[in-house]
Design an enzyme around this catalytic site. Structure first.
Site, PDB file in Angstrom:
ATOM      1  N   ASN A 149       0.804  -1.231   0.000  1.00  0.00           N
ATOM      2  CA  ASN A 149       0.000   0.000   0.000  1.00  0.00           C
ATOM      3  C   ASN A 149       0.834   1.277   0.000  1.00  0.00           C
ATOM      4  OD1 ASN A 149       0.618  -0.856   2.671  1.00  0.00           O
ATOM      5  ND2 ASN A 149      -0.819   0.624   3.468  1.00  0.00           N
ATOM      6  N   SER A 226      -0.041  -7.179   7.343  1.00  0.00           N
ATOM      7  CA  SER A 226      -1.265  -7.661   7.994  1.00  0.00           C
ATOM      8  C   SER A 226      -0.973  -8.259   9.368  1.00  0.00           C
ATOM      9  CB  SER A 226      -1.933  -8.718   7.121  1.00  0.00           C
ATOM     10  OG  SER A 226      -1.109  -9.863   7.043  1.00  0.00           O
ATOM     11  N   THR A 229       0.168 -12.094   9.093  1.00  0.00           N
ATOM     12  CA  THR A 229       1.585 -12.312   8.786  1.00  0.00           C
ATOM     13  C   THR A 229       2.463 -11.792   9.927  1.00  0.00           C
ATOM     14  OG1 THR A 229       1.070 -12.135   6.436  1.00  0.00           O
ATOM     15  CG2 THR A 229       3.380 -11.942   7.045  1.00  0.00           C
ATOM     16  N   GLY A 230       2.065 -10.686  10.539  1.00  0.00           N
ATOM     17  CA  GLY A 230       2.817 -10.133  11.663  1.00  0.00           C
ATOM     18  C   GLY A 230       2.912 -11.120  12.814  1.00  0.00           C
ATOM     19  N   GLU A 450       7.873   3.184  14.701  1.00  0.00           N
ATOM     20  CA  GLU A 450       8.617   3.752  13.580  1.00  0.00           C
ATOM     21  C   GLU A 450       8.446   5.267  13.669  1.00  0.00           C
ATOM     22  OE1 GLU A 450      10.507   2.144  11.411  1.00  0.00           O
ATOM     23  OE2 GLU A 450       9.696   0.142  11.066  1.00  0.00           O
TER      24      GLU A 450
HETATM   25  P1  NAI Z   1       0.750  -9.489   4.073  1.00  0.00           P
HETATM   26  O1  NAI Z   1       0.911  -9.021   5.457  1.00  0.00           O
HETATM   27  O2  NAI Z   1       0.600 -10.956   3.866  1.00  0.00           O
HETATM   28  O3  NAI Z   1       1.982  -8.976   3.183  1.00  0.00           O
HETATM   29  C1  NAI Z   1       2.901  -7.984   3.596  1.00  0.00           C
HETATM   30  C2  NAI Z   1       4.319  -8.405   3.257  1.00  0.00           C
HETATM   31  O4  NAI Z   1       4.647  -9.596   3.951  1.00  0.00           O
HETATM   32  C3  NAI Z   1       4.548  -8.727   1.775  1.00  0.00           C
HETATM   33  O5  NAI Z   1       5.831  -8.287   1.398  1.00  0.00           O
HETATM   34  C4  NAI Z   1       4.490 -10.236   1.747  1.00  0.00           C
HETATM   35  O6  NAI Z   1       5.189 -10.805   0.670  1.00  0.00           O
HETATM   36  C5  NAI Z   1       5.161 -10.577   3.059  1.00  0.00           C
HETATM   37  N1  NAI Z   1       4.861 -11.911   3.588  1.00  0.00           N
HETATM   38  C6  NAI Z   1       3.712 -12.612   3.469  1.00  0.00           C
HETATM   39  N2  NAI Z   1       3.824 -13.813   4.096  1.00  0.00           N
HETATM   40  C7  NAI Z   1       5.076 -13.862   4.620  1.00  0.00           C
HETATM   41  C8  NAI Z   1       5.804 -14.845   5.367  1.00  0.00           C
HETATM   42  N3  NAI Z   1       5.263 -16.014   5.708  1.00  0.00           N
HETATM   43  N4  NAI Z   1       7.074 -14.564   5.738  1.00  0.00           N
HETATM   44  C9  NAI Z   1       7.641 -13.388   5.420  1.00  0.00           C
HETATM   45  N5  NAI Z   1       7.009 -12.435   4.698  1.00  0.00           N
HETATM   46  C10 NAI Z   1       5.741 -12.658   4.299  1.00  0.00           C
HETATM   47  O7  NAI Z   1      -0.480  -8.693   3.457  1.00  0.00           O
HETATM   48  P2  NAI Z   1      -1.396  -9.094   2.196  1.00  0.00           P
HETATM   49  O8  NAI Z   1      -1.669 -10.580   2.233  1.00  0.00           O
HETATM   50  O9  NAI Z   1      -0.802  -8.520   0.989  1.00  0.00           O
HETATM   51  O10 NAI Z   1      -2.732  -8.297   2.504  1.00  0.00           O
HETATM   52  C11 NAI Z   1      -3.762  -8.881   3.272  1.00  0.00           C
HETATM   53  C12 NAI Z   1      -4.474  -7.854   4.144  1.00  0.00           C
HETATM   54  O11 NAI Z   1      -3.548  -7.298   5.063  1.00  0.00           O
HETATM   55  C13 NAI Z   1      -5.048  -6.642   3.433  1.00  0.00           C
HETATM   56  O12 NAI Z   1      -6.329  -6.891   2.967  1.00  0.00           O
HETATM   57  C14 NAI Z   1      -5.052  -5.589   4.504  1.00  0.00           C
HETATM   58  O13 NAI Z   1      -6.224  -5.677   5.282  1.00  0.00           O
HETATM   59  C15 NAI Z   1      -3.899  -5.974   5.368  1.00  0.00           C
HETATM   60  N6  NAI Z   1      -2.717  -5.127   5.119  1.00  0.00           N
HETATM   61  C16 NAI Z   1      -2.458  -4.164   6.023  1.00  0.00           C
HETATM   62  C17 NAI Z   1      -1.391  -3.330   5.835  1.00  0.00           C
HETATM   63  C18 NAI Z   1      -1.129  -2.262   6.821  1.00  0.00           C
HETATM   64  O14 NAI Z   1      -0.312  -1.388   6.572  1.00  0.00           O
HETATM   65  N7  NAI Z   1      -1.771  -2.281   7.948  1.00  0.00           N
HETATM   66  C19 NAI Z   1      -0.510  -3.425   4.668  1.00  0.00           C
HETATM   67  C20 NAI Z   1      -0.853  -4.505   3.770  1.00  0.00           C
HETATM   68  C21 NAI Z   1      -1.928  -5.311   4.013  1.00  0.00           C
HETATM   69 MG    MG Z   2      -0.817 -12.398   3.081  1.00  0.00          MG
END
Ligand code: NAI
Ligand code: MG
Length: 470
Positions: A149, A226, A229-230, A450
């Protein structure tokens, strides 16, 4: 279409054996980039490069690292247009939003390049025979994982602090929006950052991210994304006993009392359209005092309907996100929320892109999923409250606690509410935040901070040295 390669040890690198995937852009779903899916080999190379660059980088005077960060900021500003174009094509953000984003990214490098010179330890008094002092030492190799994002701003936010403090970094950007991070690393190399100080490894979460965070030479993990993942990353970090800085989601409350400046409060409610609501800090819950509730809901409905997609409202960045928001429209209507405006994907010519309508649901109750879950779209959930106690109870009835906003002309009440809201950041009457203001979550919204000077402390570890004078 951009063909992307990893940036490792100051050079562009591809692996012959790696699978690649094509990213389609949010504006019209046409291909914009071809990206490696990631591999163990490439990820390990990036960490090895960061590890070998570390001792020399650590030992430079902070002013030298700081000047390089300042230079990177100047180059980013000078080449803003290139970054804006690329970032718009992959995130779908409005060009105006993205121009601001590039400036903010430059601000991070400028700020941390300067304040690192004021990162001091302390001396500790032990009497005449011993001298004790503390220093703030970098960790070594930092793994930084960023979401789709805000690829450039989120990478710059962490990188400014991590690099200025003397760490070396491997960034893994989101597989959907990798280009600007590669461009940034390339730019850093061009202006004189030594090879290996800033590496970019490309790929998906499972294929590159997971390999990176498990690597034994990674000493700190910084993640934005997310909650799901966090949480996984926190488990890996716990197992490895390395610190993790986690910037996760939100379901932040914007609390509007009936004595507030309602025009300005309305403008703040409209910020749900910034980045089309794909922001961790989005004020997605609007809590309005009952005496003004009906009139305010009507006003926000009209104002949101004027946020024309394609002109004032960006599309959803990924196909998954587009589908997710549409699913929440169905959930909201099933659960009986009152639709004030929007509630559909955009039809007509713009439907080539991933656009959804600016949307307001009123009469949302705490039992509804749209009150509790992060939608990450231009969707406002509006709820009425009776009094101050009720407002605080509703605001805190959430697993999240990233930011909050309070609107009232009663100064004492503003401070009472601000002090009792469980969130890492509270703004009162539209107070504006900056690079200087620490940012991060209470509760499930994250760990660590941050931005601000605070971030430098997170990217360093304290060392105590004691010298005998005998
Ligand atoms: P995500 O949290 O899965 O992806 C974020 C990053 O983590 C990406 O670079 C991804 O490749 C990496 N990642 C994913 N799985 C991982 C793993 N097992 N080990 C290490 N790195 C990993 O987010 P995603 O699936 O793209 O979006 C899902 C939902 O998360 C969205 O619909 C939104 O609600 C939320 N989101 C929230 C964000 C925020 O800033 N609060 C940012 C992005 C997504
Ligand atoms: Mg994901």
């Amino acid at each position: 279409m951009r063909i992307l390669k990893h940036w490792i040890d100051g050079a562009s690198i591809a692996s012959a054996t790696e699978l690649r995937s094509v990213v389609t852009g949010p504006l019209d779903r046409r291909p914009v980039a071809e990206v490696p899916r990631g591999s163990v080999e490439m990820t390990h190379q990036a960490v090895a490069s960061a590890r070998s660059a570390f001792p020399t980088w650590r030992d430079l005077a902070p002013v030298v690292r700081g000047r390089l960060c300042g230079e990177l900021a100047r180059e980013l500003r000078r080449r803003s247009d290139e970054f804006v174009d690329v970032e718009v094509s992959e995130t779908g953000k409005l060009a105006g939003e993205m121009r601001g984003g590039v400036q903010t990214s430059a601000d991070y490098f400028e700020y941390y390049g300067g304040v690192v010179r004021a990162l001091f330890g302390e001396t500790i008094s032990l009497g005449a025979e011993d001298r004790a002092f503390t220093t703030r030492d970098p960790y070594g190799v930092v793994a930084m994982i960023t979401p789709w994002n805000g690829p450039l701003t989120q990478a710059s936010r962490g990188l400014g602090a991590a690099l200025a403090a003397g760490n070396t970094v491997v960034v893994k950007p989101s597989e959907f929006t990798s280009s600007s991070t590669v461009m940034l690393a390339q730019l850093a190399s061009e202006i004189g950052f030594p090879p290996g100080v800033l590496n970019v490894v490309l790929g998906t979460g499972p294929e590159a991210g997971a390999v990176l965070i498990e690597h034994p030479d990674v000493r700190l993990i910084a993640f934005t994304g997310s909650v799901e993942t966090g949480r996984h990353i926190a488990k890996v970090a716990a197992e490895r006993l390395v610190p993790a800085i986690l910037e996760l989601g939100g379901k932040s409350a914007n609390i509007v009392f009936d004595d507030a400046d309602l025009d300005r409060a309305l403008q703040s409610a409209l910020t749900i359209t910034v980045g089309a609501g794909q922001q961790c800090a989005a004020l997605s819950r609007l809590l309005v005092q009952s005496r003004i509730y009906d009139a305010f809901v009507e006003r926000i409905g009209h104002a949101m309907a004027l946020q024309v997609p394609g002109e004032r409202l960006a599309p959803m960045t990924t196909e998954g996100q587009f589908e997710k928001v549409i699913e929440y429209f169905a959930i909201a209507s099933r659960e009986g929320a009152r639709l004030v405006t929007g509630g559909h994907p955009v039809s007509g010519p713009l439907s080539a892109g991933r656009y959804v309508e600016p949307t307001v649901y009123a009469d949302v109750t705490p039992g509804m999923r749209i009150f509790r879950e992060e939608i990450f779209g231009p969707v406002l959930a509006v709820t009425a409250f009776d009094d101050e106690e009720d407002a605080i109870r509703l605001a805190n009835d959430s697993d999240f606690g990233l930011v909050a906003s309070v609107w009232t002309n009663d100064g004492a009440r503003a401070l009472r509410v601000a002090s009792r809201v469980d969130s890492g950041q509270v703004t009162v009457n539209g107070g504006r935040t900056g690079i200087e203001t620490p940012f991060g979550g209470f509760k499930s919204s994250g760990l660590g901070r941050e931005k601000g000077f605070e971030s430098l402390l997170h990217y360093t570890q304290l060392k105590t040295t004691v010298v005998s004078l005998r």
